[in-house]
Motif scaffolding. Structure first.
Motif, PDB file in Angstrom:
ATOM      1  N   ALA A  75       0.841  -1.194   0.000  1.00  0.00           N
ATOM      2  CA  ALA A  75       0.000   0.000   0.000  1.00  0.00           C
ATOM      3  C   ALA A  75       0.878   1.245   0.000  1.00  0.00           C
ATOM      4  O   ALA A  75       2.041   1.205   0.383  1.00  0.00           O
ATOM      5  N   ARG A  76       0.305   2.349  -0.421  1.00  0.00           N
ATOM      6  CA  ARG A  76       1.000   3.629  -0.366  1.00  0.00           C
ATOM      7  C   ARG A  76       0.879   4.181   1.039  1.00  0.00           C
ATOM      8  O   ARG A  76      -0.112   3.991   1.716  1.00  0.00           O
ATOM      9  N   SER A  77       1.900   4.860   1.485  1.00  0.00           N
ATOM     10  CA  SER A  77       1.859   5.537   2.780  1.00  0.00           C
ATOM     11  C   SER A  77       2.319   6.979   2.575  1.00  0.00           C
ATOM     12  O   SER A  77       2.703   7.364   1.468  1.00  0.00           O
ATOM     13  N   ARG A  78       2.308   7.748   3.645  1.00  0.00           N
ATOM     14  CA  ARG A  78       2.742   9.146   3.525  1.00  0.00           C
ATOM     15  C   ARG A  78       4.193   9.247   3.075  1.00  0.00           C
ATOM     16  O   ARG A  78       4.592  10.203   2.445  1.00  0.00           O
ATOM     17  N   ASN A  79       4.990   8.241   3.413  1.00  0.00           N
ATOM     18  CA  ASN A  79       6.420   8.290   3.089  1.00  0.00           C
ATOM     19  C   ASN A  79       6.789   7.383   1.923  1.00  0.00           C
ATOM     20  O   ASN A  79       7.906   6.912   1.829  1.00  0.00           O
ATOM     21  N   ALA A  85       3.121  -5.665   2.721  1.00  0.00           N
ATOM     22  CA  ALA A  85       1.877  -5.798   1.964  1.00  0.00           C
ATOM     23  C   ALA A  85       0.768  -6.102   2.964  1.00  0.00           C
ATOM     24  O   ALA A  85       1.015  -6.679   4.018  1.00  0.00           O
ATOM     25  N   ARG A  86      -0.447  -5.691   2.651  1.00  0.00           N
ATOM     26  CA  ARG A  86      -1.580  -5.920   3.547  1.00  0.00           C
ATOM     27  C   ARG A  86      -2.689  -6.617   2.774  1.00  0.00           C
ATOM     28  O   ARG A  86      -3.017  -6.218   1.667  1.00  0.00           O
ATOM     29  N   ILE A  87      -3.264  -7.632   3.383  1.00  0.00           N
ATOM     30  CA  ILE A  87      -4.342  -8.394   2.762  1.00  0.00           C
ATOM     31  C   ILE A  87      -5.651  -7.971   3.414  1.00  0.00           C
ATOM     32  O   ILE A  87      -5.761  -7.980   4.644  1.00  0.00           O
ATOM     33  N   PRO A  88      -6.665  -7.606   2.613  1.00  0.00           N
ATOM     34  CA  PRO A  88      -7.960  -7.238   3.205  1.00  0.00           C
ATOM     35  C   PRO A  88      -8.663  -8.474   3.769  1.00  0.00           C
ATOM     36  O   PRO A  88      -8.562  -9.573   3.230  1.00  0.00           O
ATOM     37  N   PHE A  89      -9.380  -8.256   4.862  1.00  0.00           N
ATOM     38  CA  PHE A  89     -10.033  -9.333   5.594  1.00  0.00           C
ATOM     39  C   PHE A  89     -11.352  -8.781   6.117  1.00  0.00           C
ATOM     40  O   PHE A  89     -11.361  -7.727   6.756  1.00  0.00           O
ATOM     41  N   ALA A 102     -18.815 -15.764   9.523  1.00  0.00           N
ATOM     42  CA  ALA A 102     -18.415 -15.869   8.118  1.00  0.00           C
ATOM     43  C   ALA A 102     -17.241 -14.921   7.895  1.00  0.00           C
ATOM     44  O   ALA A 102     -17.120 -13.907   8.581  1.00  0.00           O
ATOM     45  N   ALA A 103     -16.376 -15.267   6.949  1.00  0.00           N
ATOM     46  CA  ALA A 103     -15.195 -14.450   6.675  1.00  0.00           C
ATOM     47  C   ALA A 103     -14.835 -14.520   5.202  1.00  0.00           C
ATOM     48  O   ALA A 103     -15.104 -15.515   4.527  1.00  0.00           O
ATOM     49  N   ARG A 104     -14.230 -13.460   4.713  1.00  0.00           N
ATOM     50  CA  ARG A 104     -13.678 -13.422   3.367  1.00  0.00           C
ATOM     51  C   ARG A 104     -12.286 -12.798   3.454  1.00  0.00           C
ATOM     52  O   ARG A 104     -12.087 -11.786   4.111  1.00  0.00           O
ATOM     53  N   ILE A 105     -11.352 -13.405   2.755  1.00  0.00           N
ATOM     54  CA  ILE A 105      -9.977 -12.924   2.724  1.00  0.00           C
ATOM     55  C   ILE A 105      -9.662 -12.538   1.284  1.00  0.00           C
ATOM     56  O   ILE A 105      -9.892 -13.319   0.370  1.00  0.00           O
ATOM     57  N   GLY A 106      -9.127 -11.343   1.099  1.00  0.00           N
ATOM     58  CA  GLY A 106      -8.854 -10.823  -0.238  1.00  0.00           C
ATOM     59  C   GLY A 106      -7.557 -11.355  -0.815  1.00  0.00           C
ATOM     60  O   GLY A 106      -6.565 -10.630  -0.857  1.00  0.00           O
ATOM     61  N   ARG A 107      -7.584 -12.575  -1.267  1.00  0.00           N
ATOM     62  CA  ARG A 107      -6.373 -13.191  -1.823  1.00  0.00           C
ATOM     63  C   ARG A 107      -5.935 -12.536  -3.126  1.00  0.00           C
ATOM     64  O   ARG A 107      -4.782 -12.589  -3.496  1.00  0.00           O
ATOM     65  N   GLN A 109      -6.322  -9.291  -3.790  1.00  0.00           N
ATOM     66  CA  GLN A 109      -6.353  -7.864  -3.468  1.00  0.00           C
ATOM     67  C   GLN A 109      -7.702  -7.227  -3.793  1.00  0.00           C
ATOM     68  O   GLN A 109      -7.779  -6.079  -4.231  1.00  0.00           O
ATOM     69  N   GLU A 110      -8.791  -7.982  -3.540  1.00  0.00           N
ATOM     70  CA  GLU A 110     -10.120  -7.418  -3.685  1.00  0.00           C
ATOM     71  C   GLU A 110     -10.293  -6.312  -2.652  1.00  0.00           C
ATOM     72  O   GLU A 110      -9.662  -6.319  -1.610  1.00  0.00           O
ATOM     73  N   SER A 111     -11.172  -5.387  -2.931  1.00  0.00           N
ATOM     74  CA  SER A 111     -11.422  -4.304  -1.984  1.00  0.00           C
ATOM     75  C   SER A 111     -12.238  -4.831  -0.804  1.00  0.00           C
ATOM     76  O   SER A 111     -12.916  -5.855  -0.897  1.00  0.00           O
ATOM     77  N   GLU A 112     -12.165  -4.099   0.288  1.00  0.00           N
ATOM     78  CA  GLU A 112     -12.968  -4.468   1.461  1.00  0.00           C
ATOM     79  C   GLU A 112     -14.450  -4.475   1.100  1.00  0.00           C
ATOM     80  O   GLU A 112     -15.202  -5.340   1.527  1.00  0.00           O
ATOM     81  N   CYS A 113     -14.854  -3.511   0.291  1.00  0.00           N
ATOM     82  CA  CYS A 113     -16.259  -3.424  -0.109  1.00  0.00           C
ATOM     83  C   CYS A 113     -16.679  -4.656  -0.916  1.00  0.00           C
ATOM     84  O   CYS A 113     -17.741  -5.227  -0.681  1.00  0.00           O
ATOM     85  N   ALA A 114     -15.859  -5.096  -1.848  1.00  0.00           N
ATOM     86  CA  ALA A 114     -16.191  -6.279  -2.654  1.00  0.00           C
ATOM     87  C   ALA A 114     -16.291  -7.524  -1.776  1.00  0.00           C
ATOM     88  O   ALA A 114     -17.184  -8.359  -1.963  1.00  0.00           O
ATOM     89  N   LEU A 115     -15.410  -7.659  -0.800  1.00  0.00           N
ATOM     90  CA  LEU A 115     -15.463  -8.806   0.106  1.00  0.00           C
ATOM     91  C   LEU A 115     -16.714  -8.738   0.984  1.00  0.00           C
ATOM     92  O   LEU A 115     -17.357  -9.758   1.231  1.00  0.00           O
ATOM     93  N   ALA A 116     -17.058  -7.545   1.439  1.00  0.00           N
ATOM     94  CA  ALA A 116     -18.258  -7.385   2.265  1.00  0.00           C
ATOM     95  C   ALA A 116     -19.512  -7.736   1.476  1.00  0.00           C
ATOM     96  O   ALA A 116     -20.433  -8.361   2.003  1.00  0.00           O
TER      97      ALA A 116
END
Length: 190
Positions: A75-79, A85-89, A102-107, A109-116
Motif C-alpha cells: 500500500a502507499r503511505s505518507r512516506n 503488503a496488507r491483505i484485506p479481511f 463468516a469471513a472473506r480474505i482478499g487473496r 487484493q479485492e477491496s474491502e467493499c467487494a469482500l463485504a
C-alpha cells in the motif's frame, strides 16, 4: 513428529502449509464458522429477539517473502511504499460473543467493499447487522434492503458523509434517520 520423534522446524511447517490449496482453508472457514449464541444463555447477543451482528473489515500485514512481493502490492503511505503488503479481511461477527460466523480474505487484493458484498448473502434471518461507513452508500444499502426482504433480517448503517441523503427524522439521541438514493445493478433507482 509421532513417527520419527523429530520436531520439524517452524519454517518446514510453514512451507507445508503454503503447499496446501487455498480451497482447503475456505472449506475450513465455511464448516467452522457459524452462529453460536442462544437467547437463553447469551441474551446480550440479541436485541428484541434479533441476533446482533456486525460486518466490518480490516487489513492484515504479511511477511515480505519473495512469494508475497510477487503476488501483492504494498500500500502507499505518507512516506512512499508501506513496509509490508496488507491483505484485506472482512468478518461477519456475532456481537456479544465476538464470534465470527463468516469471513472473506482478499487473496486477489479485492477491496474491502467487494469482500463485504460477498458476505451479505450469508446474513441470517432474524438478525440485526450493524455496518460501518464503508457500507453507508446507497448501492450497498440497496443490496442490504434486498437481503432483508428475502430473509427477514434488519440492518443499521452509518451513512457516509458527502453522499446525497434526505433527512427523514431526527432521533432523541441526536442521530438521524435518512433516506439514501441508490441504483441497483439493473440501473433502477431505489
Amino acid at each position: 513428529m509421532v513417527l520419527t520423534g523429530l520436531r520439524p522446524a517452524a519454517s518446514t511447517l510453514a512451507e507445508r502449509r503454503q503447499a496446501l490449496p487455498w480451497a482447503i482453508f475456505e472449506e475450513i472457514l465455511q464448516v467452522g464458522l457459524r452462529a453460536m449464541a442462544v437467547p437463553q444463555r447469551q441474551p446480550v447477543a440479541f436485541y428484541r429477539g434479533l441476533r446482533l451482528l456486525s460486518l466490518d473489515g480490516t487489513t492484515v500485514p504479511v511477511d515480505n517473502t519473495p512469494d508475497t512481493r510477487r503476488r501483492w502490492k504494498k500500500a502507499r503511505s505518507r512516506n512512499g511504499s508501506a513496509a509490508f503488503a496488507r491483505i484485506p479481511f472482512v468478518l461477519l461477527t456475532e456481537l456479544g460473543l465476538h464470534n465470527p460466523i463468516a469471513a472473506r480474505i482478499g487473496r486477489q487484493q479485492e477491496s474491502e467493499c467487494a469482500l463485504a458484498w460477498e458476505l451479505v448473502a450469508q446474513i441470517p434471518a432474524g438478525s440485526l447487522t450493524i455496518h460501518d461507513r464503508l457500507s453507508g452508500c446507497g448501492a450497498f444499502a440497496a443490496r442490504l434492503l434486498q437481503r432483508w426482504t428475502e430473509v427477514g433480517s434488519h440492518f443499521l448503517v452509518r451513512a457516509r458523509t458527502g453522499i446525497q441523503r434526505r433527512p427523514v427524522q431526527r432521533l432523541r439521541d441526536g442521530s438521524r434517520l435518512v433516506e439514501l438514493s441508490a441504483r441497483g445493478e439493473d440501473g433502477q433507482r431505489f
